[in-house]
Design a protein around this motif. Structure first.
Motif, mmCIF file in Angstrom:
data_model
loop_
_atom_site.group_PDB
_atom_site.id
_atom_site.type_symbol
_atom_site.label_atom_id
_atom_site.label_comp_id
_atom_site.label_asym_id
_atom_site.label_seq_id
_atom_site.Cartn_x
_atom_site.Cartn_y
_atom_site.Cartn_z
ATOM 1 N N VAL A 1 0.842 -1.201 0.000
ATOM 2 C CA VAL A 1 0.000 0.000 0.000
ATOM 3 C C VAL A 1 0.877 1.251 0.000
ATOM 4 O O VAL A 1 0.624 2.220 -0.727
ATOM 5 C CB VAL A 1 -0.950 0.002 1.212
ATOM 6 C CG1 VAL A 1 -1.702 1.329 1.300
ATOM 7 C CG2 VAL A 1 -1.944 -1.143 1.104
ATOM 8 N N GLY A 2 1.936 1.247 0.807
ATOM 9 C CA GLY A 2 2.856 2.378 0.814
ATOM 10 C C GLY A 2 3.552 2.554 -0.527
ATOM 11 O O GLY A 2 3.781 3.678 -0.995
ATOM 12 N N PHE A 3 3.893 1.440 -1.197
ATOM 13 C CA PHE A 3 4.559 1.471 -2.497
ATOM 14 C C PHE A 3 3.650 2.091 -3.561
ATOM 15 O O PHE A 3 4.123 2.682 -4.541
ATOM 16 C CB PHE A 3 4.946 0.041 -2.902
ATOM 17 C CG PHE A 3 5.779 -0.050 -4.147
ATOM 18 C CD1 PHE A 3 6.909 0.738 -4.324
ATOM 19 C CD2 PHE A 3 5.430 -0.943 -5.155
ATOM 20 C CE1 PHE A 3 7.676 0.648 -5.479
ATOM 21 C CE2 PHE A 3 6.194 -1.039 -6.306
ATOM 22 C CZ PHE A 3 7.319 -0.243 -6.479
ATOM 23 N N ALA A 4 2.327 2.005 -3.355
ATOM 24 C CA ALA A 4 1.373 2.596 -4.289
ATOM 25 C C ALA A 4 1.220 4.096 -4.089
ATOM 26 O O ALA A 4 0.429 4.741 -4.778
ATOM 27 C CB ALA A 4 0.018 1.906 -4.150
ATOM 28 N N ARG A 5 1.958 4.673 -3.152
ATOM 29 C CA ARG A 5 2.004 6.116 -2.896
ATOM 30 C C ARG A 5 0.617 6.694 -2.603
ATOM 31 O O ARG A 5 0.075 7.483 -3.364
ATOM 32 C CB ARG A 5 2.648 6.850 -4.073
ATOM 33 C CG ARG A 5 4.058 6.383 -4.387
ATOM 34 C CD ARG A 5 4.613 7.075 -5.604
ATOM 35 N NE ARG A 5 4.751 8.510 -5.366
ATOM 36 C CZ ARG A 5 4.954 9.409 -6.344
ATOM 37 N NH1 ARG A 5 5.002 9.020 -7.592
ATOM 38 N NH2 ARG A 5 5.096 10.685 -6.050
ATOM 39 N N SER B 1 2.470 7.867 2.287
ATOM 40 C CA SER B 1 3.020 6.507 2.188
ATOM 41 C C SER B 1 3.874 6.158 3.401
ATOM 42 O O SER B 1 3.926 4.994 3.818
ATOM 43 C CB SER B 1 3.836 6.361 0.903
ATOM 44 O OG SER B 1 4.860 7.343 0.837
ATOM 45 N N ALA B 2 4.559 7.167 3.969
ATOM 46 C CA ALA B 2 5.413 6.896 5.139
ATOM 47 C C ALA B 2 4.608 6.297 6.286
ATOM 48 O O ALA B 2 5.118 5.515 7.088
ATOM 49 C CB ALA B 2 6.093 8.179 5.589
ATOM 50 N N ARG B 3 3.328 6.665 6.357
ATOM 51 C CA ARG B 3 2.442 6.143 7.392
ATOM 52 C C ARG B 3 2.365 4.615 7.322
ATOM 53 O O ARG B 3 2.538 3.911 8.317
ATOM 54 C CB ARG B 3 1.059 6.738 7.157
ATOM 55 C CG ARG B 3 0.258 7.065 8.376
ATOM 56 C CD ARG B 3 -1.103 7.574 7.939
ATOM 57 N NE ARG B 3 -1.127 9.008 7.786
ATOM 58 C CZ ARG B 3 -2.176 9.675 7.361
ATOM 59 N NH1 ARG B 3 -3.272 9.033 7.003
ATOM 60 N NH2 ARG B 3 -2.137 10.980 7.265
ATOM 61 N N PHE B 4 2.124 4.105 6.115
ATOM 62 C CA PHE B 4 1.963 2.662 5.920
ATOM 63 C C PHE B 4 3.314 1.934 6.005
ATOM 64 O O PHE B 4 3.398 0.839 6.566
ATOM 65 C CB PHE B 4 1.304 2.400 4.567
ATOM 66 C CG PHE B 4 -0.100 2.912 4.482
ATOM 67 C CD1 PHE B 4 -1.162 2.121 4.871
ATOM 68 C CD2 PHE B 4 -0.363 4.198 4.035
ATOM 69 C CE1 PHE B 4 -2.468 2.586 4.800
ATOM 70 C CE2 PHE B 4 -1.659 4.683 3.967
ATOM 71 C CZ PHE B 4 -2.717 3.879 4.351
ATOM 72 N N ILE B 5 4.352 2.550 5.462
ATOM 73 C CA ILE B 5 5.678 1.929 5.533
ATOM 74 C C ILE B 5 6.125 1.832 6.980
ATOM 75 O O ILE B 5 6.691 0.814 7.407
ATOM 76 C CB ILE B 5 6.683 2.733 4.694
ATOM 77 C CG1 ILE B 5 6.307 2.646 3.208
ATOM 78 C CG2 ILE B 5 8.098 2.239 4.910
ATOM 79 C CD1 ILE B 5 7.119 3.570 2.312
#
Length: 316
Positions: free
Chosen positions: A70-74, A290-294
């Motif tokens: 999900v993070g990779f999907a920005r 994205s940093a949130r999910f990463i």
């Protein structure tokens, strides 16, 4: 929420495939255990442990993969951010009626405490100023980001600090608007996004007409939030009656697009300030989150590694 690279979410299909494969392997393992007839030897080779333990590291690992995808999907989401040069002016009534003791210890002392809490809750980037008013109005602290100066100004709020007696709500608004126009060299041509917060316990009794002041604030695009503070039973030292009167404040708020609040206790006053603080000086922007999910994914990775090492002495 939306994604800048939604095509990358197809990688979640791979995560789903891993989940399905894991479930199939667990089912096969259970069948093999049933066919193993030497139960005493099975107990020595594979001693009993809580069944759920072996699934925890795997579950954490798979959840981590999903979050990283999900993070990779920005992903992007709406985020509230402080506006540049946002300015808030707090105007406090210091007329004699504010010494009424219907609010413990008195209206003015409670107003000062609530103003401190309100200012402390504002972003450090905000310019905040302080105006005191009674029969006239004066700027105690010009709008700035210096919170120490503002705290000292709130401490100086006292009856008579604004001169003659009376309640000059219109003057308080006009003086506040003047302080906004003097914020910096750009303020005349590029007014900062601003808001006024006016606290009083009575109607306008002297000075400029509040209706005219409200019209000026509306013209400049400055909403005025007002707080009517006190109770109908208010008295000064148990003698002179000073009941609260919020009609002028209500009119000002309605004319300028601000909010009108009534508070009869210290807790209600803090709640009113809280409602105001949640709506001023911000704008909504779409930002990459994205940093949130990463970040959450990395936390799950650490938990998966820790539980696997603790229970099985190996990494997942």
């Amino acid at each position: 929420m939306s994604w800048q690279s939604p095509d990358r979410l197809w990688l979640l299909a791979g995560v789903a495939g891993l989940v399905a494969g894991y479930l199939v392997l667990q089912r096969r393992r259970s069948r093999y255990a049933v066919r193993f007839t030497n139960l005493a030897l099975l107990d020595k080779v594979a001693p009993r442990r809580p069944a759920w333990r072996r699934h925890v590291p795997a579950g954490l690992f798979l959840a981590m993969l999903a979050l990283l995808v999900v993070g990779f999907a920005r992903p992007t989401d709406e985020v509230r951010v402080p506006r540049e040069r946002a300015t808030v002016i707090v105007a406090v009534d210091v007329s004699r009626s504010m010494l009424a003791d219907d609010v413990d210890p008195d209206r003015l002392a409670a107003a000062k405490d609530a103003a401190r809490d309100f200012v402390d809750g504002l972003p450090e980037e905000f310019n905040v100023g302080l105006v005191a008013f009674a029969g006239s109005a004066s700027v105690l602290v010009a709008p700035d980001t210096d919170r120490a100066a503002l705290a000292a100004g709130i401490d100086r709020l006292a009856e008579g600090v604004a001169g003659v007696q009376g309640t000059a709500i219109g003057e308080a608004i006009g003086t506040s608007l003047d302080s906004i126009r003097g914020l910096d060299a750009r303020a005349t041509e590029e007014p900062p996004p601003a808001r006024l917060v006016v606290l009083s316990d009575g109607a306008n009794t002297t000075g400029r007409d509040p209706d005219e002041a409200a019209a000026e604030a509306t013209e400049q695009g400055v909403p005025v939030d007002t707080i009517s503070f006190g109770t109908p039973e208010g008295r000064i030292g148990g003698g002179q009656a000073v009941p609260v009167d919020g009609e002028t404040l209500r009119m000002v708020a309605e004319r300028t697009g601000g909010g009108y609040h009534e508070a009869g206790t210290s807790d209600e006053l803090r709640a009113a300030y809280g409602d105001i603080g949640s709506s001023i000086g911000y704008e909504t922007e779409w930002q990459d989150v994205s940093a949130r999910f990463i970040g959450f994914g990395l936390v799950l990775a650490l938990l998966a590694a820790a539980t696997s090492m603790l229970w099985f002495s190996r990494l997942p």
